[in-house]
Design a protein around this motif. Structure first.
Motif, PDB file in Angstrom:
ATOM      1  N   PRO A  31      62.798  78.785-114.796  1.00 61.99           N
ATOM      2  CA  PRO A  31      61.782  78.214-113.712  1.00 61.99           C
ATOM      3  C   PRO A  31      61.504  79.268-112.472  1.00 61.99           C
ATOM      4  CG  PRO A  31      64.154  77.553-113.769  1.00 61.99           C
ATOM      5  CD  PRO A  31      64.207  78.298-115.000  1.00 61.99           C
ATOM      6  N   PRO A  32      60.451  79.238-112.178  1.00 62.84           N
ATOM      7  CA  PRO A  32      60.105  80.166-111.099  1.00 62.84           C
ATOM      8  C   PRO A  32      60.939  79.806-109.641  1.00 62.84           C
ATOM      9  CG  PRO A  32      58.164  78.623-111.721  1.00 62.84           C
ATOM     10  CD  PRO A  32      59.142  78.641-112.681  1.00 62.84           C
ATOM     11  N   GLU A  33      61.192  78.693-109.561  1.00 64.88           N
ATOM     12  CA  GLU A  33      61.720  78.123-108.379  1.00 64.88           C
ATOM     13  C   GLU A  33      63.180  78.591-108.263  1.00 64.88           C
ATOM     14  OE1 GLU A  33      61.002  75.826-111.203  1.00 64.88           O
ATOM     15  OE2 GLU A  33      59.068  75.373-110.285  1.00 64.88           O
ATOM     16  N   SER A  34      63.665  79.503-109.284  1.00 56.95           N
ATOM     17  CA  SER A  34      64.881  80.455-109.044  1.00 56.95           C
ATOM     18  C   SER A  34      64.769  81.610-108.603  1.00 56.95           C
ATOM     19  CB  SER A  34      65.780  80.279-110.379  1.00 56.95           C
ATOM     20  OG  SER A  34      64.958  81.136-111.435  1.00 56.95           O
ATOM     21  N   ILE A  35      63.608  82.026-108.255  1.00 56.66           N
ATOM     22  CA  ILE A  35      63.552  83.502-107.844  1.00 56.66           C
ATOM     23  C   ILE A  35      64.224  83.794-106.672  1.00 56.66           C
ATOM     24  CG2 ILE A  35      61.271  82.836-106.584  1.00 56.66           C
ATOM     25  CD1 ILE A  35      60.066  85.605-106.834  1.00 56.66           C
ATOM     26  N   PHE A  36      64.036  83.311-105.492  1.00 57.57           N
ATOM     27  CA  PHE A  36      64.823  83.539-104.216  1.00 57.57           C
ATOM     28  C   PHE A  36      66.452  83.429-104.374  1.00 57.57           C
ATOM     29  CE2 PHE A  36      60.904  82.358-102.600  1.00 57.57           C
ATOM     30  CZ  PHE A  36      60.150  83.476-102.355  1.00 57.57           C
ATOM     31  N   ARG A  37      66.876  82.387-105.030  1.00 58.09           N
ATOM     32  CA  ARG A  37      68.260  82.368-105.566  1.00 58.09           C
ATOM     33  C   ARG A  37      68.819  83.577-106.231  1.00 58.09           C
ATOM     34  NH1 ARG A  37      66.645  76.848-106.307  1.00 58.09           N
ATOM     35  NH2 ARG A  37      66.822  77.363-108.603  1.00 58.09           N
ATOM     36  N   GLN A  38      67.942  84.094-107.350  1.00 60.87           N
ATOM     37  CA  GLN A  38      68.375  84.937-108.140  1.00 60.87           C
ATOM     38  C   GLN A  38      68.442  86.455-107.563  1.00 60.87           C
ATOM     39  OE1 GLN A  38      69.442  85.271-111.308  1.00 60.87           O
ATOM     40  NE2 GLN A  38      69.000  83.040-111.533  1.00 60.87           N
TER      41      GLN A  38
END
Length: 132
Positions: free
Chosen positions: A64-71
């Protein structure tokens, strides 16, 4: 990149990233298959060897692209202990950040912690395959 190829491009990008500036953003553009990911991977390897690779994120359809900043935040906690403390403080303060907008996430778990510390030299954060 294969050894000895695109040396001038990689050297130019490295030089730009080492210029004195508070912030900089490099955006590699080109048609599919033109080598953007290869250059990004080579820069990641180069900056890893310089101990300046903060994070590297590649969009893939399965994640999911929503995980970018957490990653990216997680990878940055592995990069620098002071930054780790600032990011962990931000996550404690904003415990529900994953349910917030991406704008809120980047502000609270990346921009604010990064702005609160002083690091020497550039930190490379790569985001690849944004068009996936």
């Amino acid at each position: 990149c294969l050894a000895g190829t695109r040396v001038q491009v990689l050297d130019s990008l490295t030089e730009i990233l080492h210029l004195d500036s508070e912030s900089r953003l490099l955006w590699l553009t080109g048609v599919a298959g033109s080598g953007k990911s290869t250059i990004a991977n080579s820069m990641a390897e180069r900056f890893y060897n310089l101990q300046r690779l903060g994070a590297s994120f590649r969009f893939v359809r399965q994640h999911p692209p929503e995980s970018i900043f957490r990653q990216i935040a997680y990878q940055l906690t592995q990069f620098d202990e002071t930054l780790k403390c600032k990011i962990l403080d931000a996550l404690k303060k904003h415990w529900n950040v994953a349910s917030q907008s991406l704008t809120h996430q980047v502000q609270k778990i990346l921009i604010e912690p990064l702005s609160a510390i002083e690091l020497s030299g550039p930190i490379l954060i790569i985001i690849d395959a944004l068009d996936e």
